[in-house]
Design a protein around this motif. Structure first.
Motif, short mmCIF file in Angstrom:
data_model
loop_
_atom_site.label_atom_id
_atom_site.label_comp_id
_atom_site.label_asym_id
_atom_site.label_seq_id
_atom_site.Cartn_x
_atom_site.Cartn_y
_atom_site.Cartn_z
N ALA A 1 0.90 -1.11 -0.12
CA ALA A 1 -0.05 0.13 0.12
C ALA A 1 0.90 1.25 -0.05
O ALA A 1 2.00 1.12 0.61
CB ALA A 1 -0.95 -0.07 1.11
N THR B 1 0.92 5.88 -0.12
CA THR B 1 0.31 7.15 -0.09
C THR B 1 1.51 8.15 -0.12
O THR B 1 2.74 7.76 0.29
CB THR B 1 -0.38 7.38 1.07
OG1 THR B 1 -1.28 8.47 0.76
CG2 THR B 1 0.21 7.49 2.18
N ILE C 1 3.90 0.70 2.63
CA ILE C 1 3.65 -0.04 3.64
C ILE C 1 3.24 -1.37 3.33
O ILE C 1 2.38 -1.93 2.45
CB ILE C 1 2.20 0.44 4.29
CG1 ILE C 1 2.61 2.03 4.85
CG2 ILE C 1 1.83 -0.40 5.62
CD1 ILE C 1 1.43 2.66 5.33
N HIS D 1 -3.57 -4.58 0.52
CA HIS D 1 -4.49 -3.61 1.28
C HIS D 1 -4.28 -2.45 0.44
O HIS D 1 -3.80 -2.24 -0.31
CB HIS D 1 -3.68 -3.71 2.56
CG HIS D 1 -2.12 -3.74 2.71
ND1 HIS D 1 -1.53 -4.28 2.33
CD2 HIS D 1 -1.34 -2.67 3.26
CE1 HIS D 1 -0.04 -4.21 2.30
NE2 HIS D 1 -0.13 -3.18 2.87
N THR D 2 -5.11 -1.40 1.50
CA THR D 2 -4.81 0.00 0.96
C THR D 2 -4.66 1.05 1.90
O THR D 2 -4.46 0.68 3.20
CB THR D 2 -6.15 0.51 0.30
OG1 THR D 2 -7.31 0.06 1.33
CG2 THR D 2 -6.70 -0.49 -0.92
N ALA D 3 -4.16 2.20 1.45
CA ALA D 3 -3.87 3.16 2.49
C ALA D 3 -4.17 4.51 1.97
O ALA D 3 -4.02 4.88 0.65
CB ALA D 3 -2.21 3.24 2.85
N ILE E 1 -2.32 7.81 8.30
CA ILE E 1 -2.35 7.00 7.21
C ILE E 1 -3.50 5.62 7.71
O ILE E 1 -2.90 5.05 8.68
CB ILE E 1 -1.27 6.36 6.86
CG1 ILE E 1 -0.12 7.46 6.22
CG2 ILE E 1 -1.19 5.24 5.70
CD1 ILE E 1 1.11 6.95 5.82
N VAL F 1 -4.97 2.32 7.05
CA VAL F 1 -4.62 1.00 6.22
C VAL F 1 -5.76 0.21 6.46
O VAL F 1 -6.33 -0.08 7.65
CB VAL F 1 -3.60 0.39 6.59
CG1 VAL F 1 -3.16 -1.03 6.15
CG2 VAL F 1 -2.30 1.36 6.40
N TRP G 1 1.86 3.03 14.92
CA TRP G 1 0.96 2.15 14.64
C TRP G 1 -0.11 2.44 15.94
O TRP G 1 0.18 2.18 16.98
CB TRP G 1 1.27 0.88 14.65
CG TRP G 1 1.89 0.62 12.89
CD1 TRP G 1 3.14 0.40 12.62
CD2 TRP G 1 1.29 0.63 11.83
NE1 TRP G 1 3.24 0.17 11.32
CE2 TRP G 1 2.12 0.32 10.59
CE3 TRP G 1 -0.25 0.90 11.47
CZ2 TRP G 1 1.88 0.25 9.33
CZ3 TRP G 1 -0.54 0.96 10.04
CH2 TRP G 1 0.49 0.57 9.23
#
Length: 419
Positions: free
Chosen positions: A203, A205, A215, A260-262, A270, A272, A298
């Motif tokens: 992922a 950004t 990531i 996955h996405t971010a 961010i 996720v 995190w």
């Protein structure tokens, strides 16, 4: 169960089946926001023999009224596939370009690969697709990678895989940084010094300071084996100084994952979502990386009314909301579902369902108790379920709701007969 909850469930059934003919479940499409429109392109869909192949579907959702509080689940995609002869595509990457008035689509699996351009551009103003003439040395076609754009119109493309699905007989994994200047239409190469080893399924950004954050994902080791990247290991590319670095994030480290996405919030978080680990849903699905701390931190927040596990979906930031669409669910397969996550409060993440074709809706009541409702997928089960939901409630409830429900059941049956 309250009357409001019953009506919400019935409306989800009715309204979503009304839209079902227009949206086909898919995974690995691309998504971009321009103005008030969320554009979705391509993806893998099921064909008549049960196999999957890329599609050239192109459509958008008007997100002006997000979070659609007054629509009760009714959303309407606008199909604009007819605006150009785009090849079928999936596993590609897209980003805004030019003067933020164009969508640049790069690479991916296309049908057939050898007959199609490496880059296609959709001009928002002219409402047309075209093949740009780009000078410089183009990279190889690849898939399973990400791309971002900066404020100067440069599109940054890292890693990915070339294989039989992109027209190459042998599998090749990349760790190069390819830069497409979408304003002057020229190819450039970023440094490889300090770059991560070949990586896919990550992922990505970009931060306001020009640093691109990578990531997770899957990397190819020097011995040729593949492994998931630890989520604490954050690869950063400095677009200003053409420089790679690695940051070890702290806090509650989420489980490893790919696909996955971010997305980046205005206040530097961010978000996720999703991902898989060896074809099993990564845990937890929702993770937050705070980029305002050094090192990044995190956290693993709980979410209100969580949605199904997903990977190969799209995620797009719209104001204080993240729109999650399509993808693959381990419980439902490929999906056309659409969800939004309210990001307005740092410690409270609330999901809402915009569109669900089938599956389970978790409804939380004001007393904190929960129940689940499975959305049926045929008119027979819909009729039975509505009757069961209304059963057990007073005659006054039935009289109050019957006129509206009967009208919509007739409209629903007419719609289903046409599918």
């Amino acid at each position: 169960m309250s009357l409001n909850s019953i009506i919400i469930i019935i409306l989800i059934i009715i309204l979503n089946h009304d839209i079902n003919a227009k949206t086909i479940p898919r995974d690995a499409p691309t998504a971009n926001i321009i103005g008030n429109k969320l554009y979705i392109l391509g993806g893998d869909v099921m064909i008549s023999d049960g196999s999957y192949q890329p599609t050239n579907d192109f459509f958008y959702l008007d997100v002006t009224n997000i979070p659609f509080n007054n629509t009760l689940g009714r959303i309407s995609w606008t199909d604009i596939t007819h605006l150009g002869k785009m090849p079928a595509n999936s596993w590609a990457a897209s980003a805004l370009g030019g003067k933020n008035d164009s969508i640049f689509l790069f690479g991916g699996q296309m049908e057939p690969n050898e007959e199609n351009a490496l880059v296609y551009v959709f001009d928002i103003n002219k409402q047309e697709w075209y093949e740009p003439k780009i000078s410089g040395n183009p990279p190889l076609r690849r898939r399973n990678f990400g791309a971002v754009n900066d404020n100067l119109g440069k599109m940054y493309i890292f890693g990915g895989t070339a294989d039989k699905y992109t027209g190459y007989p042998n599998t090749t994994d990349f760790n190069d940084m390819t830069i497409l200047d979408t304003v002057h239409l020229t190819w450039h190469e970023g440094t490889k010094e300090g770059a991560p080893i070949p990586r896919t399924s990550y992922a990505v950004t970009i931060l306001p300071d020009g640093n691109i954050v990578y990531i997770g994902g899957i990397q190819k080791s020097t011995d040729g084996t593949y492994e998931y990247v630890d989520m604490s290991e954050i690869a950063i590319y400095d677009t200003i100084h053409d420089k790679w670095s690695t940051m070890i994030a702290e806090g509650e480290i989420p489980g490893i994952r790919g696909e996955h996405t971010a997305v980046l919030t205005p206040d530097g978080r961010i978000i996720v979502y999703g991902g898989e680990t060896k074809h099993v849903a990564a845990f937890p699905q929702l993770c937050v990386l705070n980029t305002t701390t050094k090192p990044f931190t995190w956290s693993l927040p709980e979410s209100f009314n969580p949605i199904p596990d997903l990977w190969l979906h799209t995620a797009t930031i719209v104001g204080n909301y993240m729109v999650v669409a399509f993808g693959f669910s381990p419980t439902h397969g490929r999906t056309s579902d659409v969800y939004i996550l309210d990001l307005s409060e740092e410690n409270l993440y609330k999901w809402s369902v915009l569109f669900m074709t089938q599956g389970t809706v978790a409804m939380k009541q004001t007393d904190g108790s929960c129940y689940e409702y499975v959305i049926p997928n045929s008119k027979e089960t819909i009729g039975t379920t509505i009757a069961m939901l209304l059963g057990g409630f007073g005659a006054g409830v039935c009289v109050a709701a019957s006129g509206y429900i009967i009208y919509n059941i007739k409209r629903l049956n007419n719609t289903l007969d046409q599918l």
